[in-house]
Design a protein around this motif. Sequence first.
Motif, short mmCIF file in Angstrom:
data_model
loop_
_atom_site.label_atom_id
_atom_site.label_comp_id
_atom_site.label_asym_id
_atom_site.label_seq_id
_atom_site.Cartn_x
_atom_site.Cartn_y
_atom_site.Cartn_z
N VAL A 10 0.84 -1.21 0.00
CA VAL A 10 0.00 0.00 0.00
C VAL A 10 0.87 1.26 0.00
CG1 VAL A 10 -1.55 1.38 1.45
CG2 VAL A 10 -2.05 -1.03 1.03
N GLN A 11 1.89 1.27 0.87
CA GLN A 11 2.77 2.44 0.97
C GLN A 11 3.48 2.73 -0.34
OE1 GLN A 11 5.29 1.18 4.21
NE2 GLN A 11 4.18 2.41 5.72
N ASN A 12 3.71 1.70 -1.12
CA ASN A 12 4.44 1.86 -2.37
C ASN A 12 3.53 1.84 -3.60
OD1 ASN A 12 7.53 1.81 -1.70
ND2 ASN A 12 6.56 0.35 -0.32
N GLY A 13 2.23 2.00 -3.38
CA GLY A 13 1.29 2.24 -4.46
C GLY A 13 0.85 1.03 -5.26
N ASP A 14 1.14 -0.18 -4.77
CA ASP A 14 0.73 -1.38 -5.52
C ASP A 14 -0.49 -1.99 -4.85
OD1 ASP A 14 0.50 -3.72 -7.00
OD2 ASP A 14 2.66 -3.99 -7.18
#
Length: 553
Positions: A95-99
């Motif tokens: 989530v933190q890395n946009g996936d």
Amino acid sequence: LGRLGRLSEAREVFDAMPFRDIIAWNSMISAYCNNGMPDAARSLADAISGGNLRTGTILLSGYGRAGRVRDARRVFDEMPVRNTVAWNAMVTCYVQNGDVTLARRLFDAMPCRDVSSWNAMLTGYCHSRQMVDARNLFEQMPERNTVSWTVMISGYVLIEQHGKAWDMFRMMHYDGMSPEQPNLVSVLSAISHLGNLNILESIHVLVHKAGFERDVVIGTAMLNAYTRGCGSADSLKVFDSMEERDIFTWNTVITGYAQHGLGREAIRIYQQMESAGVLPNEVTFVGLLHACSHSGLVDVGRQFFKSMSCDYGLTPLLEHYACMVDLLGRAGDVQGAEQFIYDMPIEPDAVIWSALLGACKIHKNVHIGRRAAEKLFSIEPSNAGNYVMLSNIYSSQGMWDEVAKVRKLMKEQGVNKEPGCSWMQIKNRMHSFVTGDEEHEQIQDIYATLQELYTLLKATGYVPDTEFVLHDIDEEQKESSLLYHSEKLAVAYGLLVTPKGMPIQIMKNLRICGDCHSFIKFVSHVTKREIDIRDGNRFHHFRNGNCSCGDFW
């Protein structure tokens, strides 16, 4: 020591320990991860053969915060045993890395989920603006806590669906969940865009009941909401009642006064801030310069621009230069504004050239306006507003061949003009209007009211300003075209459905045009109504035939 960033000292203490248990090892590994050094953390973990379950979770979280998703997944896959916390950490990493896709795949594969698992996935959808998926997931949650509600409220604020953010907050309240600082701040942000003072006042009461009246963060959010919601007097009451103020609080009230065109009041607040010993920052000076620009205080603005570097050692940013261009241009020194741009030590951006183009529109300067527009067409060729402003300049001078060329260029570039839209809230229902609207359920009554107003106002001296029509048509057609602008429709509807004497509050997505501005001044005089309009640029408070902007916007 690790939490303070003093890693060398933390490591010295760690190395000097005669005996280290797993808690000590994990503390040192966590210190490295929290300070962006996951490889050093990994070396320590390898020294104890991977440590325990918590060690792996700390390590994969560290890699996730550093943006190294593959390394985080490798740690996760190597873990001999995983609990729900470890699974949650890996979902959060994605989530933190946009996936969001991989996050959902892992979420679906979880053998056991808790409320934190659902919240992590919910956060992923909201941060990626996938609010339909977020709402579906939210409805499926077996259990919700305040974090769940706050994430959803913030998600709707992020995509500017402020009405839904408010609805979500109300659902949370009806569900028996007590408000907390994060969701109150988010819903206040939403309400600030709705412009409904009744809703804001109800939240204000709730803040006091919940015991947050002394919270500086909530107080500042409340101040911002009152300022944006046409309640400058109410915002000052909130400001005066605050026992604690930080730089964000001062900046909020300074910027708020600037948006309302109350430049001298903004400067007075700044002087109070100086007396209180609070040092200004870059945002403070953006607010002050904006205040000077919208009040025509050119010399004062120059002094502030000089003061930020000479007195406070602050380097002017693009925003400050844009304010100076706007300040000079609005005051009529369009040539000086252009020269100011050429003398800048940094490359001007679209905001700066747009400020110059806007000044050229106000003062009908074709030559400089054309140069500014050409710069903008190369920087942001898809921004319809730039083409429209240049067309306005040409049409004001009757240069219809040039208007046609701009329209042709827009067509070639595939650029469509953003339609003017105005909206208002009546009895908890939002009503929106676009120029030439035919969809509203009472549109025929609205048109009839407008026609009556038009006849009445012309008899009292109102003259339609047809230079704001971008088509070469006869004067009668131009006047008809102007009559159905979105803000006029909203004003007519407000007069139609609200009691006599009741103030009317309207919001608009674009800058109000000169003809509508003149029209509404006459309306406020003839009907004795207070009319507040927040357009895409600032506030306009119409009272007895006058506007708070002093016709300087």
